[in-house]
Design an enzyme around this catalytic site. Structure first.
Site, PDB file in Angstrom:
ATOM      1  N   ASP A  74      -4.392  -7.808  -9.889  1.00 37.73           N
ATOM      2  CA  ASP A  74      -5.033  -6.522  -9.600  1.00 37.73           C
ATOM      3  C   ASP A  74      -6.556  -6.672  -9.685  1.00 37.73           C
ATOM      4  O   ASP A  74      -7.287  -5.772  -9.302  1.00 37.73           O
ATOM      5  CB  ASP A  74      -4.574  -5.482 -10.635  1.00 37.73           C
ATOM      6  N   LYS A  83       5.247  -2.190  -3.712  1.00 34.84           N
ATOM      7  CA  LYS A  83       4.866  -3.561  -4.078  1.00 34.84           C
ATOM      8  C   LYS A  83       6.094  -4.472  -4.104  1.00 34.84           C
ATOM      9  O   LYS A  83       6.040  -5.620  -3.639  1.00 34.84           O
ATOM     10  CB  LYS A  83       4.165  -3.555  -5.448  1.00 34.84           C
ATOM     11  N   GLN A 110       0.639  -1.250 -14.226  1.00 32.18           N
ATOM     12  CA  GLN A 110       0.456  -0.120 -13.315  1.00 32.18           C
ATOM     13  C   GLN A 110      -0.343   1.006 -13.977  1.00 32.18           C
ATOM     14  O   GLN A 110      -0.049   1.430 -15.084  1.00 32.18           O
ATOM     15  CB  GLN A 110       1.837   0.399 -12.877  1.00 32.18           C
TER      16      GLN A 110
END
Ligand code: NAD
Length: 275
Positions: free
Chosen positions: A114, A47, A91
């Protein structure tokens, strides 16, 4: 049979984002990592690399494995309020003592790149999402970029998780596919899958999808990433299926790169929503 080159499609998307970002989109993605999961560190590096490539700033906040729920929420609250931060990603997987739902719900909806919080999940389910769940959106992106017709096709999705199977089924439905969702309790799995024009495996079981799951000419999309045999392999028995399918995604190099490319699209959209 055509192999769908997810790496090439993802590179094209990153280039599109880079071009749009060049006109002044100073997006800033902050990734929060709680603990030391080695696979998470690999994903985060991917990322960070993608952010650098498209011209976005990225910051990693590493918190110890023992961080409390309150400590994690306090960090997110600070990021929610920080005008310099336009995207927040916590995460996964989280350490077991943390309440996953509370954490993903706490990220400000306009920074939830996300797309895991209830606001964005709800908007996506209503077909009004601006930020879309990255992996399922990446699958739709692959189908569309390959000009594979979705409307009227029978799509079978194996897996009903909140991050892949369920949102993907809704996205396919929104594109006018007839959708069947299979899961761990589905009976006669191979028989149901054999009816698919588009078969998506999002299970996490190496080579679950064998030749008898696939109708000749079907499109086979493999979301699975299984590391149980040292090298990465998907949920599809690629060698057995490749000559039956009309299109197939490899693992690695299929869906995986699209997930990060879609994240970059979300980072850009989040910036646009906040500017
Ligand atoms: P999950 O464990 O949350 O969900 C798995 C789903 O598969 C469940 O809905 C379960 O009911 C179903 N299932 C389990 N065993 C089954 C069986 N024998 N038959 C039919 N269905 C069965 O997993 P997830 O987070 O959705 O991830 C699925 C896979 O996709 C994993 O391999 C994961 O690593 C991979 N993944 C890849 C990406 C990517 O970017 N390529 C992103 C997310 C997940």
């Amino acid at each position: 049979m055509a192999i769908i080159d997810g790496k090439a499609h993802a590179a094209a998307i990153r280039q599109e984002v880079k071009t749009q970002a060049a006109s002044g989109a100073n997006a800033h993605l902050v990734v929060v990592l709680v603990g030391e999961d080695p696979a998470s560190k690999v994903y985060i590096r991917g990322k960070e690399k993608a952010c650098a490539e498209v011209g976005f700033k990225s910051t990693l906040i590493s918190m110890p494995e023992t961080s409390t729920q309150e400590e994690v929420l306090a960090v997110i609250e600070k990021l929610n309020k920080d005008p310099d931060v336009t995207g927040i990603l916590v995460q996964q997987p989280f350490p077991a003592h943390l309440d996953k739902n509370k954490i993903v719900s706490f990220v400000a909806p306009e920074k939830d790149v996300d797309c895991l919080g209830p606001c964005n999940v709800g908007l996506a389910a209503m077909g009004q999402g601006k930020l879309l769940q990255c992996t399922p959106s990446g699958v739709i992106g692959l189908l569309e970029r390959e000009n594979i017709e979705i409307a009227g096709k029978h799509a079978v999705v194996i897996g009903r998780s909140d991050i892949v199977g369920k949102p993907l089924a809704l996205m396919l439905l929104a594109k006018d596919a007839t959708v069947t969702i299979c899961h761990s309790r589905t009976k006669n799995l191979a028989e149901v899958c054999r009816r698919a024009d588009i078969l998506v495996a999002a299970v996490g079981r190496a080579r679950l999808v064998t030749a008898d799951f696939v109708k000749p000419g079907a499109v086979v999309i493999d979301v699975g990433m299984n590391r149980n045999e040292k090298k990465l392999c998907g949920d599809v028995d690629y060698d057995a299926v490749k000559d039956i399918a009309s299109y197939i995604t490899p693992v690695p190099g299929g869906v995986g790169p699209m997930t990060i490319a879609t994240l970059m699209q979300n980072c850009l959209r989040a910036w646009e929503m906040q500017k």
